[in-house]
Design a protein around this motif. Structure first.
Motif, mmCIF file in Angstrom:
data_model
loop_
_atom_site.group_PDB
_atom_site.id
_atom_site.type_symbol
_atom_site.label_atom_id
_atom_site.label_comp_id
_atom_site.label_asym_id
_atom_site.label_seq_id
_atom_site.Cartn_x
_atom_site.Cartn_y
_atom_site.Cartn_z
ATOM 1 N N ARG A 61 -19.215 15.697 -9.023
ATOM 2 C CA ARG A 61 -17.787 15.955 -9.215
ATOM 3 C C ARG A 61 -17.427 16.330 -10.639
ATOM 4 N NH1 ARG A 61 -13.538 11.965 -6.704
ATOM 5 N NH2 ARG A 61 -14.184 10.683 -8.459
ATOM 6 N N GLN A 62 -18.228 15.908 -11.584
ATOM 7 C CA GLN A 62 -17.839 16.066 -12.982
ATOM 8 C C GLN A 62 -18.006 17.501 -13.470
ATOM 9 O OE1 GLN A 62 -20.042 13.241 -15.268
ATOM 10 N NE2 GLN A 62 -18.989 11.465 -14.415
ATOM 11 N N ASP A 63 -17.009 17.951 -14.215
ATOM 12 C CA ASP A 63 -17.110 19.241 -14.872
ATOM 13 C C ASP A 63 -18.085 19.131 -16.041
ATOM 14 O OD1 ASP A 63 -15.363 20.583 -13.265
ATOM 15 O OD2 ASP A 63 -13.620 20.205 -14.517
ATOM 16 N N ARG A 64 -18.878 20.166 -16.216
ATOM 17 C CA ARG A 64 -19.727 20.224 -17.397
ATOM 18 C C ARG A 64 -20.008 21.669 -17.746
ATOM 19 N NH1 ARG A 64 -25.667 19.693 -15.991
ATOM 20 N NH2 ARG A 64 -25.844 19.741 -13.716
ATOM 21 N N LEU A 65 -20.402 21.870 -18.965
ATOM 22 C CA LEU A 65 -20.643 23.206 -19.497
ATOM 23 C C LEU A 65 -22.102 23.393 -19.854
ATOM 24 C CD1 LEU A 65 -17.662 23.568 -22.014
ATOM 25 C CD2 LEU A 65 -17.911 24.811 -19.860
ATOM 26 N N VAL A 66 -22.543 24.633 -19.711
ATOM 27 C CA VAL A 66 -23.810 25.062 -20.297
ATOM 28 C C VAL A 66 -23.430 25.989 -21.449
ATOM 29 C CG1 VAL A 66 -26.007 26.234 -19.910
ATOM 30 C CG2 VAL A 66 -24.921 24.954 -18.060
ATOM 31 N N MET A 67 -24.083 25.829 -22.599
ATOM 32 C CA MET A 67 -23.711 26.615 -23.783
ATOM 33 C C MET A 67 -24.934 27.175 -24.472
ATOM 34 S SD MET A 67 -20.669 24.216 -25.305
ATOM 35 C CE MET A 67 -21.337 22.686 -24.678
ATOM 36 N N ALA A 68 -24.730 28.270 -25.200
ATOM 37 C CA ALA A 68 -25.789 28.873 -26.013
ATOM 38 C C ALA A 68 -25.142 29.605 -27.178
ATOM 39 C CB ALA A 68 -26.635 29.842 -25.177
ATOM 40 N N GLY A 69 -25.896 29.719 -28.274
ATOM 41 C CA GLY A 69 -25.425 30.520 -29.402
ATOM 42 C C GLY A 69 -24.664 29.772 -30.469
ATOM 43 N N ALA A 70 -24.770 28.443 -30.510
ATOM 44 C CA ALA A 70 -24.038 27.681 -31.529
ATOM 45 C C ALA A 70 -24.436 28.101 -32.942
ATOM 46 C CB ALA A 70 -24.271 26.184 -31.328
ATOM 47 N N ALA A 71 -25.663 28.552 -33.103
ATOM 48 C CA ALA A 71 -26.120 28.988 -34.436
ATOM 49 C C ALA A 71 -25.311 30.170 -34.953
ATOM 50 C CB ALA A 71 -27.601 29.348 -34.391
ATOM 51 N N ASN A 72 -24.677 30.919 -34.041
ATOM 52 C CA ASN A 72 -23.856 32.061 -34.472
ATOM 53 C C ASN A 72 -22.670 31.619 -35.317
ATOM 54 O OD1 ASN A 72 -25.390 34.091 -33.196
ATOM 55 N ND2 ASN A 72 -24.423 33.642 -31.230
ATOM 56 N N LEU A 73 -22.186 30.399 -35.104
ATOM 57 C CA LEU A 73 -21.079 29.898 -35.915
ATOM 58 C C LEU A 73 -21.485 29.779 -37.377
ATOM 59 C CD1 LEU A 73 -19.592 27.099 -33.614
ATOM 60 C CD2 LEU A 73 -18.676 29.397 -34.007
ATOM 61 N N ALA A 74 -22.693 29.277 -37.592
ATOM 62 C CA ALA A 74 -23.176 29.146 -38.972
ATOM 63 C C ALA A 74 -23.352 30.517 -39.623
ATOM 64 C CB ALA A 74 -24.495 28.371 -38.993
ATOM 65 N N ARG A 75 -23.829 31.489 -38.838
ATOM 66 C CA ARG A 75 -24.022 32.836 -39.379
ATOM 67 C C ARG A 75 -22.691 33.486 -39.747
ATOM 68 N NH1 ARG A 75 -27.395 33.290 -34.629
ATOM 69 N NH2 ARG A 75 -29.565 32.825 -35.172
ATOM 70 N N ARG A 76 -21.627 33.083 -39.076
ATOM 71 C CA ARG A 76 -20.311 33.686 -39.302
ATOM 72 C C ARG A 76 -19.351 32.710 -39.974
ATOM 73 N NH1 ARG A 76 -18.298 37.040 -34.212
ATOM 74 N NH2 ARG A 76 -17.009 37.849 -35.890
ATOM 75 N N GLU A 77 -19.908 31.764 -40.704
ATOM 76 C CA GLU A 77 -19.084 30.724 -41.325
ATOM 77 C C GLU A 77 -18.031 31.314 -42.259
ATOM 78 O OE1 GLU A 77 -19.704 26.277 -43.270
ATOM 79 O OE2 GLU A 77 -21.405 27.648 -43.066
ATOM 80 N N SER A 78 -18.310 32.476 -42.869
ATOM 81 C CA SER A 78 -17.342 33.088 -43.779
ATOM 82 C C SER A 78 -16.080 33.551 -43.063
ATOM 83 C CB SER A 78 -17.983 34.277 -44.505
ATOM 84 O OG SER A 78 -18.417 35.262 -43.569
ATOM 85 N N ASP A 79 -16.125 33.651 -41.732
ATOM 86 C CA ASP A 79 -14.942 34.034 -40.963
ATOM 87 C C ASP A 79 -13.967 32.871 -40.768
ATOM 88 O OD1 ASP A 79 -15.427 36.753 -40.524
ATOM 89 O OD2 ASP A 79 -16.781 36.331 -38.864
ATOM 90 N N PHE A 80 -14.372 31.691 -41.178
ATOM 91 C CA PHE A 80 -13.520 30.515 -41.041
ATOM 92 C C PHE A 80 -13.080 30.053 -42.426
ATOM 93 C CE2 PHE A 80 -16.447 30.580 -37.465
ATOM 94 C CZ PHE A 80 -15.620 30.359 -36.382
ATOM 95 N N GLN A 81 -11.778 29.864 -42.600
ATOM 96 C CA GLN A 81 -11.267 29.410 -43.892
ATOM 97 C C GLN A 81 -11.649 27.958 -44.155
ATOM 98 O OE1 GLN A 81 -7.072 30.153 -44.106
ATOM 99 N NE2 GLN A 81 -7.305 32.374 -43.969
ATOM 100 N N GLY A 82 -11.657 27.150 -43.086
ATOM 101 C CA GLY A 82 -12.002 25.745 -43.228
ATOM 102 C C GLY A 82 -13.414 25.473 -42.744
ATOM 103 N N SER A 83 -13.634 24.262 -42.308
ATOM 104 C CA SER A 83 -14.951 23.839 -41.847
ATOM 105 C C SER A 83 -15.178 24.256 -40.400
ATOM 106 C CB SER A 83 -15.064 22.315 -41.963
ATOM 107 O OG SER A 83 -16.228 21.848 -41.329
ATOM 108 N N ILE A 84 -16.449 24.543 -40.067
ATOM 109 C CA ILE A 84 -16.782 24.829 -38.673
ATOM 110 C C ILE A 84 -17.091 23.533 -37.913
ATOM 111 C CG2 ILE A 84 -17.665 27.129 -39.189
ATOM 112 C CD1 ILE A 84 -20.508 25.973 -38.901
ATOM 113 N N TYR A 85 -16.976 22.386 -38.588
ATOM 114 C CA TYR A 85 -17.303 21.116 -37.949
ATOM 115 C C TYR A 85 -16.491 20.863 -36.676
ATOM 116 C CZ TYR A 85 -17.818 16.136 -37.122
ATOM 117 O OH TYR A 85 -18.038 14.914 -36.521
#
Length: 346
Positions: free
Chosen positions: A229-253
């Motif tokens: 019954r529980q909703d859950r996600l499958v995810m990929a590509g989190a490393a892309n956030l680090a590669r594009r960190e300059s697109d965020f004014q604050g922290s990507i945390y």
């Protein structure tokens, strides 16, 4: 009120800023786009866009960048989505072909999405709450331990090892299987959970040893049905956030935390209002309540084995919305078709 040419200027600013990551000035707009007017006229249009808070000047730059509101207007006025190339479409079809099972299919889905777009890819498992349990099997491992196997009419198979608290023989296992099978097979996951809860609330009618084993088994089966019954996600590509960190004014945390915890992203994706084609976009400050005010989420619905689920992309507000919307729509189409083919095959 923004004029038609003003919208075209906004579109040019968004496209150029996404492509170059540099603030866009009137001179570059005249050079790159065929507006047929002077740079002075474009500057006037840009001033009006700035008055409407659709663009802004970062620091002392003479150029302008889109605001969250500007991205929203751009997305709402997209005349058409940028079609994927033949190579991209072939790559999607090939990558998703002949999966081993649902888990494999969804894992492939997020991998191909992140490869095509360079964003974090998300896909929601379809809900199995209304799936019917067709079979339950117990495999005795010796002593008190059994493997509990559940099968639904959607093809979902799950298993877990349970300890029933007392040593069992094969006759005990057969009796327990028959007892729990009566409760859960032939009905939906939700109905099975209701029957188990009712049975556990009843006064014991068997010996303490038999009742303890039965209750332990029912608790294990209930836990497995809850997983369905529980909703859950499958995810990929989190490393892309680090590669594009300059697109965020604050922290990507906050984004990394949302990826790890899933609940926030599931709630956001569920609440996003989709258009007639099942596409939805939530931009920047629109996600403030979810702690994701520097991110955008693009989603599309796909037809799961029972009902609809969603897949999408998470990334900075500076993203290629036209291409990303095309990508999630295309992958959702392939995923829906594969799910339908699998259902017909069963």
């Amino acid at each position: 009120m923004v004029s038609e040419r003003g919208l075209d200027v906004l579109r040019a600013i968004v496209q150029d800023y996404v492509a170059t990551r540099e603030p866009v000035g009137s001179k570059s707009i005249v050079e790159r786009h065929a507006f047929g007017v002077s740079a002075a006229t474009i500057r006037n249009d840009m001033a009006l866009l700035e008055d409407e808070e659709l663009i802004s000047a970062p620091h002392t730059s003479s150029g302008r960048v889109p605001t969250d509101k500007g991205y929203r207007v751009f997305v709402d006025h997209l005349a058409e989505l940028r079609p994927l190339s033949t190579a991209q479409r072939n790559a999607i079809a090939t990558f998703l072909e002949a999966p081993a099972d649902l888990d494999d299919l969804l894992a492939r889905t997020v991998r191909v999405l992140t490869q095509v777009t360079g964003q974090v890819a998300l896909v929601q498992y379809p809900s199995f709450e209304r799936a019917n349990v067709t079979h339950i099997e117990l495999v005795h491992l010796g002593g008190p331990r059994v493997v509990v196997i559940l099968v639904t009419d959607t093809g979902r198979v799950s298993q877990r090892i349970a300890s029933l608290g007392t040593d069992l023989d094969d006759a005990d296992v057969a009796t327990l299987r028959a007892q729990v099978s009566v409760l859960v097979t032939g009905g939906s996951v939700q109905e099975g959970l209701g029957k188990i809860a009712h049975t556990l609330a009843e006064t014991p009618t068997r010996s303490p040893r038999e009742d303890a084993a039965s209750r332990a088994l029912l608790a294990a089966v209930a836990e497995e049905l809850e997983e369905f019954r529980q909703d859950r996600l499958v995810m990929a590509g989190a490393a892309n956030l680090a590669r594009r960190e300059s697109d965020f004014q604050g922290s990507i945390y906050p984004l990394l935390e949302a990826i790890e915890e899933q609940v926030t992203l599931l709630k956001l994706m569920t609440e996003m209002a989709a258009d007639a084609e099942g596409l939805a976009v939530s931009i920047g400050r629109e996600n403030e309540a979810f702690g994701l005010s520097e991110a955008s989420v693009v989603t599309s619905g796909y037809a799961g084995t029972i009902g609809e689920a969603r897949l999408g992309l998470l990334g900075p507000t500076r993203m290629d919305y036209a291409t990303n919307l095309s990508a999630v729509r295309a992958v959702a189409h392939y995923l829906s078709r594969l799910m339908a083919d699998d259902e017909r095959a069963r």
